[in-house]
Every structure is written in structure tokens, then in C-alpha cells.
Design a protein around this motif. Sequence first.
Motif, PDB file in Angstrom:
ATOM      1  N   TYR A  68      12.304   0.674   0.742  1.00 26.05           N
ATOM      2  CA  TYR A  68      11.450   1.302   0.720  1.00 26.05           C
ATOM      3  C   TYR A  68      10.782   2.062  -0.493  1.00 26.05           C
ATOM      4  O   TYR A  68       9.892   2.545  -0.871  1.00 26.05           O
ATOM      5  CB  TYR A  68      11.641   2.831   1.731  1.00 26.05           C
ATOM      6  N   ALA A  72       7.010   2.183  -1.959  1.00 25.30           N
ATOM      7  CA  ALA A  72       6.426   3.113  -1.841  1.00 25.30           C
ATOM      8  C   ALA A  72       5.752   3.186  -3.473  1.00 25.30           C
ATOM      9  O   ALA A  72       4.510   3.395  -3.394  1.00 25.30           O
ATOM     10  CB  ALA A  72       7.591   4.422  -2.497  1.00 25.30           C
ATOM     11  N   TYR A 116      -2.575   0.416   0.642  1.00 25.84           N
ATOM     12  CA  TYR A 116      -2.374   2.152   0.958  1.00 25.84           C
ATOM     13  C   TYR A 116      -3.829   2.430   2.677  1.00 25.84           C
ATOM     14  O   TYR A 116      -2.872   3.601   3.144  1.00 25.84           O
ATOM     15  CB  TYR A 116      -2.891   2.659   0.014  1.00 25.84           C
ATOM     16  N   ALA A 120       0.112   2.855   4.261  1.00 26.14           N
ATOM     17  CA  ALA A 120       0.448   4.224   3.576  1.00 26.14           C
ATOM     18  C   ALA A 120       1.232   4.637   5.245  1.00 26.14           C
ATOM     19  O   ALA A 120       1.886   5.654   4.873  1.00 26.14           O
ATOM     20  CB  ALA A 120      -0.664   4.686   3.039  1.00 26.14           C
ATOM     21  N   LEU A 123       5.097   6.043   4.721  1.00 23.54           N
ATOM     22  CA  LEU A 123       5.033   6.755   3.792  1.00 23.54           C
ATOM     23  C   LEU A 123       5.782   7.679   4.253  1.00 23.54           C
ATOM     24  O   LEU A 123       5.507   8.328   5.612  1.00 23.54           O
ATOM     25  CB  LEU A 123       4.353   6.477   3.249  1.00 23.54           C
ATOM     26  N   ASP A 127       5.591  11.901  -0.517  1.00 26.93           N
ATOM     27  CA  ASP A 127       5.224  10.330  -1.108  1.00 26.93           C
ATOM     28  C   ASP A 127       3.413  10.485  -0.414  1.00 26.93           C
ATOM     29  O   ASP A 127       2.585   9.629  -1.045  1.00 26.93           O
ATOM     30  CB  ASP A 127       6.288   8.701  -0.705  1.00 26.93           C
ATOM     31  N   ARG A 128       3.765  10.301   1.073  1.00 25.48           N
ATOM     32  CA  ARG A 128       1.991  10.416   1.486  1.00 25.48           C
ATOM     33  C   ARG A 128       1.116  11.514   1.210  1.00 25.48           C
ATOM     34  O   ARG A 128      -0.326  11.326   0.356  1.00 25.48           O
ATOM     35  CB  ARG A 128       2.014  10.177   3.093  1.00 25.48           C
TER      36      ARG A 128
END
Length: 397
Positions: A68, A72, A116, A120, A123, A127-128
Motif C-alpha cells: 500500500y 500510495a 490515479y 486511486a 487509496l 491519501d485520496r
Amino acid sequence: MLADVGYGAVTAEPAAAATRPRNRRQLIVEAAGQVFSERGYHAASMEEIAARVGISAAALYRHFPNKYALFAESATVMVDRLAEAADESPADAPLTEVLAAIIRVTVAHRASGGLYRWEARYLERDDRRRLRARFDHVVARVTEVVRREFPLPEEHLRAVAALGAIGSVTMHHTSVAQRRIEELLLASALRVVATDPAAAAGSARLVELPAQPVPRTRRAEILAAAIPLFARDGFANVTNAQIARAVGLAPSAIYRHYPGKVDILVAACLQAAGLLAQAVDRSLHAAADPRRAVAALAATYVAYSFEHNALNSVAEAEVAGLPADLQRPVILAQREHIAVWEQQLRLARPELDPRQARLLVHAGFGVVVEAGRALRWQDEPGHRDAVTALVIGALSV
């Protein structure tokens, strides 16, 4: 559409036995972006990423504690680069200069730059949010220049759509010389921002889409229940128990109708392709010439994307994670759809060769994705018309 799933190869050279490259972390992030883009977050493995870099998995864990953490960083690095590119031009720089800088970064990191866009969603929330904030910064910078140079309605929507056209190059691997890619994307993006979103007013009323099948069997009910779950949470995060609960079944009963969860996903992707193929056939039937045919294709694809948003997003976002044998019929259906666009666009614009036409078709799809998201996929005739006008602008027909 992700007819050419995966990205062009950008492979890090293996480190020599006695030499450790100073930019190894960067090489790892680039390779990870490529693997996550090709395979999807859940299907990708740290071992596969390490092999792409030419190091052991143990060496990889010295840089990143888990998958992860690497994901990220890989997901945000492209947006950081875009933000830097947008900011490097002076405040009074012309739009051509700002977009050209963004395009150079996008094309240079094409192999990992699209991560992304779909992955994404896996995430974590913070983080998003950071990713969204960085992308919003890029949009704001472009919107500011668009407002100054092209004072038309919906400058934010036009800026987002132009960035969608540019970003589309990360979602396929059609091979065109880099300089020509940059020229085509710049011309397409400039046409988007110069397009009045009201230019296609009334186009939504001309589109008649086939209805999504009414679930009349248990198998169809399972599929209908799974699609919104896949769209909301991502295929990998949805369990058979959740799907069964939505239909009122015991989890074990799912297996009487589908061998596994992935077979439900394949059925969803093929249903999406079938509905779109029917819609395209209807739209082209009454087109009097190639330019009207391209406009009809644009209006139909936009209408389909709004009306069947959950189904379409599942088909586009999840196909990369399918096993190769199950992926093949979905990819074939998508390629057939793109071939129709390519043929009509080349008839309307004979100066384009097949690859250039295909690249612009993907640019049109990119406009739909980003403009639709900006409008939160609220299905209104005005929204369909505006996005249709921007797609037609991207294709210059």
C-alpha cells in the motif's frame, strides 16, 4: 474505453551487482506505477514489481514497508509532476505554453501516468483527498488561463475536459511518434477549451439508447445487484456475501449461477459492450455523412456514459484486472467499438492516419470521463449536450 489495456514499457535497468543506483526509489515507483496500471492494485504483487526493477523483493521492502505504501506514492507522483509542470510557467504565460508543459510530462510518464484515474479509488481517505487536492490545483491553474483567453461559459468544465483529452494517452498504448502525440494532444485540448458547451444543444434528444435488460432470472438479478456494488466499492472489495445479500440469497447459492465472482464481472463487461454496440448501430443508421456520423457517435457515447454510468465505469475500471483468457472477449468488443470511431473519423478527417485517429478517439473518451466526473454524472440533457460539444471539439469535426 480501455481497448488497449496496459501501458507502454518503461523498464528500469537491473542494478549491477556491485552498484546501487542513486535513483533506485524513483525506479521502483516508476515500475510500480506501470505494474499497478497493467494489473490493478490487488492483482499486482511486490515480487512482480521487484522483478521489473531487477532487485529482490527483500530489497524492495527496504524502500517501502508494504504494497500500500508503494501504491500510495505511485498514485500521487504523476499528479505532483503535473502540478509542478503547471506552476513552472509564469502567471501570464499563454495557454499553449501551460498545456504544452502538462502534455510533455504526461507523455514522458505515459506508462505509469494513468494509475490515479481508476486505481486511486483504492487509496485510503486521507491519501485520496491529497490526490484530489493536487489535481484540483492543476485544474485551477488551467481554468485561470482558459478564462483569460477563451471567455466562454463553463470555463472550469472546459479546462477539466481538456485535461481529460491530454490524460487519455495514459489509458492506451497506441504507438505514435512522441512529437506527433504532443502536437495532436495540444491541438485537441485547445479545441476543447475553445468550444462553447452550448454548441451541441439538443443533441441529447436525438439519442435513443437500448434499455438495460430487466433482470428476469436469478442469474440476471445477481448481475444487476453486483454492478452498483462493483462501481461503488471496486471489484476486489466486494464479496460474494454482499452480492448474495443484495439479492436475498445465501452466499453459496451464487455458485449455482456463476462459477466465481470474476465471472460476474465478465458478464457485466460484456453486457456493457453489447449495450454500447446496439446504441452505436442505431446512431449511425441515420447519419448522412461522416461528420454527422462522428457527431452521432459522440452524442451516443456521452448518453450511454451518463445513463449507464455504473455499468460503464465497472467495464472500464476493472477490465485490467481480469485473467487474460477472460479479458480477451471484452478487449475484442472494445476494439471493435473503437474501430467504428476510427473509420468514421478518418472519413471526416482524411489527413489522419489510423493511429492518429485512434489517439484522438481516446482523447474524446478522456473528455467524457473527466467532464462527466466534474458534473458528478448528473444525468440532465444540458449536461449531455455540453459534454457532447466538448467531445466533438476534441475531434475537430
